[in-house]
Scaffold this motif. Structure first.
Motif, PDB file in Angstrom:
ATOM      1  N   LEU A  80      33.062  44.913  31.778  1.00 46.72           N
ATOM      2  CA  LEU A  80      32.176  43.826  31.384  1.00 46.72           C
ATOM      3  C   LEU A  80      32.696  42.462  32.242  1.00 46.72           C
ATOM      4  O   LEU A  80      31.874  41.642  32.457  1.00 46.72           O
ATOM      5  CB  LEU A  80      32.096  43.628  29.716  1.00 46.72           C
ATOM      6  CG  LEU A  80      31.479  42.311  29.302  1.00 46.72           C
ATOM      7  CD1 LEU A  80      29.914  42.415  29.605  1.00 46.72           C
ATOM      8  CD2 LEU A  80      31.529  42.451  27.867  1.00 46.72           C
ATOM      9  N   GLU A  81      33.942  42.286  32.295  1.00 48.09           N
ATOM     10  CA  GLU A  81      34.691  41.169  32.874  1.00 48.09           C
ATOM     11  C   GLU A  81      34.095  40.824  34.234  1.00 48.09           C
ATOM     12  O   GLU A  81      33.575  39.872  34.610  1.00 48.09           O
ATOM     13  CB  GLU A  81      36.192  41.147  32.725  1.00 48.09           C
ATOM     14  CG  GLU A  81      36.970  40.201  33.457  1.00 48.09           C
ATOM     15  CD  GLU A  81      38.176  40.293  33.595  1.00 48.09           C
ATOM     16  OE1 GLU A  81      38.757  40.593  34.568  1.00 48.09           O
ATOM     17  OE2 GLU A  81      38.840  39.893  32.258  1.00 48.09           O
ATOM     18  N   ASN A  82      33.989  42.080  35.223  1.00 45.58           N
ATOM     19  CA  ASN A  82      33.650  41.857  36.627  1.00 45.58           C
ATOM     20  C   ASN A  82      32.170  41.552  36.443  1.00 45.58           C
ATOM     21  O   ASN A  82      31.539  40.570  37.241  1.00 45.58           O
ATOM     22  CB  ASN A  82      33.726  43.309  37.315  1.00 45.58           C
ATOM     23  CG  ASN A  82      35.453  43.349  37.636  1.00 45.58           C
ATOM     24  OD1 ASN A  82      36.005  42.426  37.599  1.00 45.58           O
ATOM     25  ND2 ASN A  82      35.716  44.743  37.740  1.00 45.58           N
ATOM     26  N   ARG A  83      31.328  42.282  35.592  1.00 43.29           N
ATOM     27  CA  ARG A  83      29.938  42.188  35.862  1.00 43.29           C
ATOM     28  C   ARG A  83      29.723  40.728  35.004  1.00 43.29           C
ATOM     29  O   ARG A  83      28.773  39.888  35.588  1.00 43.29           O
ATOM     30  CB  ARG A  83      29.010  43.110  34.531  1.00 43.29           C
ATOM     31  CG  ARG A  83      29.238  44.409  35.410  1.00 43.29           C
ATOM     32  CD  ARG A  83      28.069  44.528  36.558  1.00 43.29           C
ATOM     33  NE  ARG A  83      26.805  44.096  35.996  1.00 43.29           N
ATOM     34  CZ  ARG A  83      25.928  43.115  36.485  1.00 43.29           C
ATOM     35  NH1 ARG A  83      26.580  42.451  37.497  1.00 43.29           N
ATOM     36  NH2 ARG A  83      24.841  42.813  35.990  1.00 43.29           N
ATOM     37  N   PHE A  84      30.323  40.066  34.194  1.00 44.08           N
ATOM     38  CA  PHE A  84      30.121  38.748  33.803  1.00 44.08           C
ATOM     39  C   PHE A  84      30.352  37.662  34.925  1.00 44.08           C
ATOM     40  O   PHE A  84      29.721  36.757  35.214  1.00 44.08           O
ATOM     41  CB  PHE A  84      31.023  38.665  32.638  1.00 44.08           C
ATOM     42  CG  PHE A  84      30.941  36.940  32.242  1.00 44.08           C
ATOM     43  CD1 PHE A  84      29.936  36.452  31.555  1.00 44.08           C
ATOM     44  CD2 PHE A  84      32.172  36.293  32.379  1.00 44.08           C
ATOM     45  CE1 PHE A  84      29.994  34.996  31.060  1.00 44.08           C
ATOM     46  CE2 PHE A  84      32.179  35.170  32.137  1.00 44.08           C
ATOM     47  CZ  PHE A  84      31.095  34.245  31.509  1.00 44.08           C
TER      48      PHE A  84
END
Length: 313
Positions: free
Chosen positions: A296-300
């Motif tokens: 989720l961090e990378n996508r965010f």
């Protein structure tokens, strides 16, 4: 459900929130994501009626204990039976005990005093209820804030950085509590910069940047763009060609390895079955089939890159 409809907030010439619309359904945890300065706190304050928006409308609907409420702005803050919130873990009179803090709030909202002890027990502070808040750790203050939010048994919960200051055991407790609130049918809006935690508790995501909506997704939809199926196959090149003919995006990473991107309109399990079916029809030997999902961090970071004010290079 909370319905935010074209909400706007200006401070002089500066626009903090601009025509923002999204929903927070009952029975689900909606993660509220955005970089610093994106307008999350302003939006939450406007939802609760703590700040008057420049334009737009927020509607609360649903029932808890027979209560139902709808609000259009400008309006008074939501009643305790409608919405409970934790926006700041430090808004306490230091010399007051946790029990007395909640008792004062309950009295002002015409809530029975017995609810104070019930809420202290719900958040695990029964033994600390008579102690002065100035002696509480930040994690204990977070729990006390949650107890205050629960006093009116609200249909809607709005939580800003609820795991801030909690130790690992407290983080797990808060995670389970938030999920339980949603399972009880409440609409839960949670803002947090701890994206690894958000990935574990959120059903849905609302992502904003510079006060505007970047997207509203289910968690699976948001993560799908960074999800691939890794296939180890002796006939990797031939398998990739067959999958490409079916419109799939494939790349050969190694002589015997194919990476297949998961389309946004296709589920992971559906794609895995398609790959297995194609391989079986062609007589290709598949020795491994693994799903690799982006965090989720990378996508965010990818989704908000263009709207962030400060980016380290």
């Amino acid at each position: 459900m909370i319905i935010v409809d074209t909400l706007s907030k200006r401070y002089g010439k500066k626009s903090a929130v601009n025509n923002l619309s999204f929903t927070v359904p009952d029975g689900q945890v909606t993660g509220f994501l955005g970089a610093n300065g994106s307008g999350k706190s302003t939006t939450m304050r406007c939802i609760l009626g703590l700040d008057n928006p420049t334009g737009g409308r927020v509607t609360f609907s649903g029932t808890t204990g027979g209560a139902a409420y709808s609000a259009a702005f400008p309006s008074i803050p939501a009643k305790p039976s409608v919405a409970g919130a934790v926006l700041d873990a430090s808004w306490f009179t230091p010399s007051r005990s946790g029990h007395n803090h909640l008792r004062v709030l309950a009295s002002g909202a015409n809530i029975p005093t017995r609810r104070v002890d019930e809420c202290l027990e719900l958040v695990g502070l029964s033994s600390a209820g008579k102690k002065a808040v100035k002696g509480y750790s930040l994690g204990m203050k977070q729990r006390l804030g949650l107890a205050a939010a629960l006093l009116g048994d609200p249909q809607h919960l709005i939580l800003d950085e609820p795991v801030n200051g909690l130790d690992p055991d407290g983080v797990r407790w808060m995670r389970d509590a938030i999920r339980t609130f949603a399972d009880e049918g409440r609409a839960v809006l949670v803002s947090s910069h701890l994206l690894s935690e958000m990935e574990q508790i959120a059903h849905r995501l609302v992502v904003i940047g510079r006060g505007e909506l970047l997207g509203e997704y289910t968690l699976e939809e948001f993560l799908a763009n960074g999800t691939t199926i890794q296939v180890e196959c002796r006939e990797a090149v031939l398998l990739a060609e067959d999958l490409k003919r079916r419109g799939l995006n494939c790349t050969i990473q190694q002589p015997n390895q194919v990476h297949v991107a998961v389309p946004t309109n296709t589920g992971v399990e559906e794609l895995r079955q398609t790959i297995a079916q194609v391989a079986a029809e062609q007589g290709f030997l598949v020795t491994a089939l693994a799903t690799h999902r982006d965090t989720l961090e990378n996508r965010f970071l990818q989704a908000t890159e263009a709207s962030r004010e400060y980016i380290a290079r």
